[in-house]
Design an enzyme around this catalytic site. Sequence first.
Site, PDB file in Angstrom:
ATOM      1  N   GLU A 263       0.825  -1.212   0.000  1.00  0.00           N
ATOM      2  CA  GLU A 263       0.000   0.000   0.000  1.00  0.00           C
ATOM      3  C   GLU A 263       0.861   1.266   0.000  1.00  0.00           C
ATOM      4  O   GLU A 263       0.448   2.297  -0.514  1.00  0.00           O
ATOM      5  CB  GLU A 263      -0.961   0.005   1.194  1.00  0.00           C
ATOM      6  CG  GLU A 263      -2.080  -1.030   1.105  1.00  0.00           C
ATOM      7  CD  GLU A 263      -1.677  -2.383   1.670  1.00  0.00           C
ATOM      8  OE1 GLU A 263      -0.475  -2.591   1.960  1.00  0.00           O
ATOM      9  OE2 GLU A 263      -2.573  -3.241   1.821  1.00  0.00           O
TER      10      GLU A 263
ATOM     11  N   PHE B 275     -11.651  -7.853  13.472  1.00  0.00           N
ATOM     12  CA  PHE B 275     -10.517  -8.234  12.628  1.00  0.00           C
ATOM     13  C   PHE B 275     -10.182  -7.103  11.644  1.00  0.00           C
ATOM     14  O   PHE B 275     -11.057  -6.604  10.947  1.00  0.00           O
ATOM     15  CB  PHE B 275     -10.847  -9.522  11.866  1.00  0.00           C
ATOM     16  CG  PHE B 275      -9.758  -9.932  10.909  1.00  0.00           C
ATOM     17  CD1 PHE B 275      -8.505 -10.329  11.381  1.00  0.00           C
ATOM     18  CD2 PHE B 275      -9.956  -9.891   9.533  1.00  0.00           C
ATOM     19  CE1 PHE B 275      -7.493 -10.689  10.510  1.00  0.00           C
ATOM     20  CE2 PHE B 275      -8.948 -10.246   8.655  1.00  0.00           C
ATOM     21  CZ  PHE B 275      -7.715 -10.648   9.144  1.00  0.00           C
ATOM     22  N   GLN B 276      -8.955  -6.732  11.597  1.00  0.00           N
ATOM     23  CA  GLN B 276      -8.443  -5.653  10.736  1.00  0.00           C
ATOM     24  C   GLN B 276      -9.165  -4.320  10.975  1.00  0.00           C
ATOM     25  O   GLN B 276      -9.284  -3.508  10.065  1.00  0.00           O
ATOM     26  CB  GLN B 276      -8.484  -6.042   9.254  1.00  0.00           C
ATOM     27  CG  GLN B 276      -7.463  -7.135   8.926  1.00  0.00           C
ATOM     28  CD  GLN B 276      -7.258  -7.371   7.450  1.00  0.00           C
ATOM     29  OE1 GLN B 276      -8.162  -7.169   6.655  1.00  0.00           O
ATOM     30  NE2 GLN B 276      -6.073  -7.822   7.075  1.00  0.00           N
TER      31      GLN B 276
ATOM     32  N   MET C  84      24.133   9.188   3.021  1.00  0.00           N
ATOM     33  CA  MET C  84      23.981  10.492   3.661  1.00  0.00           C
ATOM     34  C   MET C  84      24.165  10.376   5.179  1.00  0.00           C
ATOM     35  O   MET C  84      24.785  11.242   5.807  1.00  0.00           O
ATOM     36  CB  MET C  84      22.609  11.091   3.329  1.00  0.00           C
ATOM     37  CG  MET C  84      22.453  12.529   3.771  1.00  0.00           C
ATOM     38  SD  MET C  84      23.672  13.635   3.008  1.00  0.00           S
ATOM     39  CE  MET C  84      22.741  14.241   1.597  1.00  0.00           C
TER      40      MET C  84
ATOM     41  N   LYS D 263     -17.840  -1.048   5.393  1.00  0.00           N
ATOM     42  CA  LYS D 263     -18.280  -2.027   4.390  1.00  0.00           C
ATOM     43  C   LYS D 263     -19.791  -1.981   4.172  1.00  0.00           C
ATOM     44  O   LYS D 263     -20.264  -2.189   3.044  1.00  0.00           O
ATOM     45  CB  LYS D 263     -17.834  -3.426   4.847  1.00  0.00           C
ATOM     46  CG  LYS D 263     -17.684  -4.426   3.724  1.00  0.00           C
ATOM     47  CD  LYS D 263     -16.979  -5.678   4.220  1.00  0.00           C
ATOM     48  CE  LYS D 263     -16.839  -6.712   3.109  1.00  0.00           C
ATOM     49  NZ  LYS D 263     -16.126  -7.916   3.599  1.00  0.00           N
TER      50      LYS D 263
END
Lengths: 85, 546
Positions: free
Chosen positions: B47, B109-110, B460, B159
Site C-alpha cells: 500500500e 478483525f483488521q 547520507m 463495508k
Amino acid sequence: MSHTFNIIAKQQPAMLERVLRVVRHRGFNLQSLNVADCTESGNVEIELTVSGVRPIETLQKQLDKLYDIAHLELTSAADAVAIRA
Amino acid sequence: MTGAQLVLKVLQQHGIKHVFGYPGGAIMPIYDALYDSEVEHFLCRHEQGAAFSAVGYARSTNSVGVCMATSGPGATNLVTGLGDALLDSIPVVAITGQVFSSLMGTDAFQEMDVLGMSLAVTKHSFVVEDISELASTLHQAFELAQSGRPGPVLVDIPKDIQVGAVDFEPYPIPEKQIPVFEPDLVEQAKALIAAAKKPIFYVGGGVGMADSIEQLNALLDYTQIPAAATLKGLGTIDPSYPHYIGFMGMHGSKATNMAVQECDLLICTGARFDDRVTGKLDTFAPNAKVIHLDIDKAEFGKLRQPDVAIRGDFRELLPALAVKTDIAQWQAKCSALKTEHAWRYDAPGEGIYAPALLNQLSSKLPHDHVVSCDVGQHQMWVAQHMQFTSPRNHLTSGGAGTMGFGLPAAIGAQIARPDTMSVVVSGDGSFMMNVQELGTIKRFRLPIKIVLIDNQRLGMVKQWQELFFEERYSETNLSDNPDFLTLAKAFDIPSKTIHSKFDVEAGIDALINTDGPFLLHVAIDEKENVWPLVAPGKANHEMIEG
C-alpha cells in the site's frame, strides 16, 4: 501567556481531536476547554484557553485552516477577563 | 446502485481514470465494482507503493492522484505516503475500506481507528457514517485536496456503506474560488522591489502547483531580478534566464547561498523558509526585507516575519508585481558568483563520479522526461547536477525525505504520462525500501529506467557520521546488498553494472536505448560525499566545500 479562542465548529467525527492535536503539535498547552453542543444548528461552540511561548498568531492561523472550524476568534487573556467582568 | 459503484462513479465525475491500490477484506465491494468499471486500477505490491504512485501521478501532472487500501494494516501502510504528500502539499485522495459500522470500536478483525490515525498526515479526513452522505463526502474530498494549498485527504468507508443501495445524482463541480489580494499590499511590495539594490527571488514549489510558471518567468523577464530555487522549485525558472543562480539551501550551490545571504530584499514565492533552505534561521539573509507570497497565510510569519505578505492566486498576483529595476551591479555580482562557484566534473581517478554521470545523463535524456529520485546523497546530486524544464519533471520527497519514494513515484508518473520517459535515480539504501514495486513494473510492463547508484552504504547518514559523529559508522554499512542484477532479472528487467568512468557513456546509452525497462547499476566509491554542505546549526554562508 495564555490566550483564549472562541470557536464555532461543525459537529463532525474527530473534530475536537483535530483541534487539540493542532494545539499540541504547534507548541501550545491546553489550559481549559469548554464545549457546548448546539444540536439544532449542527455546530459546536468551543472556548479554548491555551498557553505557549510561540506567537499565538501562528496557532490561530493553523486552527483557522481546519475544515471543520466555521468561525474562530482570538481573545487575549486580559480581554477575556474584561469581557467576563 | 451500491455504495461501491457510487464511489467509482464519483471518481469518474472528477476525471479520475487511474487509481493505485491493494485489495483486502473491508474494501472488497469497491474492488468488485472496479471489475466492471472504466476506472483502471493498478495493483501495487504494497500500500505504501500505491500511495507513492498516487503522489508521483499527481506531481507529474499537477492533478489529483488516487490510492486505495483495505482497513487496518492496509490503511496504516498508506500513512507514510500521505504524510509525504502533506509535507509537500500534494493533492491525493485516499480511499480506505473499513469494517462494518456495527463492528467499529469493537476491535474487530483488521479494525483500526483510521480516522484517528489520519489526523496528523492529512489535510482533512472523513469517515462516512451514512450512505446518503457518501457522494457529497467524496466530492468534498476532491475539492479539499486541490483547493488552496493542496494536500492529501482520506475517506474511510465502512463495508455496510459500500454494499448499501443508493441513487446516483449528478453533481456540478463547483468553480474554484480564487482569493482576492489587496491592491495596497501589491503597491507596498512594488515599492520595496523598486527601492531594492540587491533583490532576489526565492522560488519554491508553490509556483508550479499554482500553474503559474509562465507568469513567474514573465515577471523575471520584466524585472531581471536574480532568482534561486528550492528543491521543489527546481524546473520552475527557465534555465535560459540569465539571472538564474541555482539551487539554494543545505546542499545548494555556494553561489546561490552567498547571493541570498547578501540580498537586501528576499521575495519568497511559494516557499516556506524550511530549515533545509535557511540553515540557522536567524542568520538567513540577515539584511533582507522580506516579501512573502503564498496561498497559505499560515506560512506568513511562521518562521520569518515578512515586511509584506500577500495571499493570492499566483496567476494574477505575479503579473501585478511587475516593476522595473535598476540593479546592474547586483546582477553582475550574482553572475560573478555563479562563474566563480560553477560545478566541476573533473574528478581524478578511474572510478565513477556520480555528479558527472548524472550531469551526462541529464544531457542525454529526451527533452520531455521525468526523473524521480529517492532520498539521500543521490537525491542531492540529482538536484545539483541534473537540469529540469518543469517541476513536474522532478519528483523528489522534499519535506518528508522519505526513502522508498522514487520507484513507486516513477510508476505513477509513467502511468500518468505514458509517452514520457520515466527515470528513477535511487541509492542502494532507498531502493530496497520499496523494491517490491519492481513487481508492478513487471505486471504492467512499464518501460521505467532505473539508475541505481550503489556505494554499499547509507551514504547520507554515513556522511554525517563522518563529519559530526567522529567517524562512528553505526549501521550504515550495506556491503551485504543483494546482487541487484539477479534481482532485476527476477522481474524480467535487463540490467548492467558499470564501475569505471570510461563505461558511463555506454551504460547511459544502454539505459536509454534498450526497449522497455532497464536497470543501470552504478558502483561508486563509498568515500564520495555531497558537497557543498551547510552543517546543522550553521549559517548558509559557512558552507563546507569538502
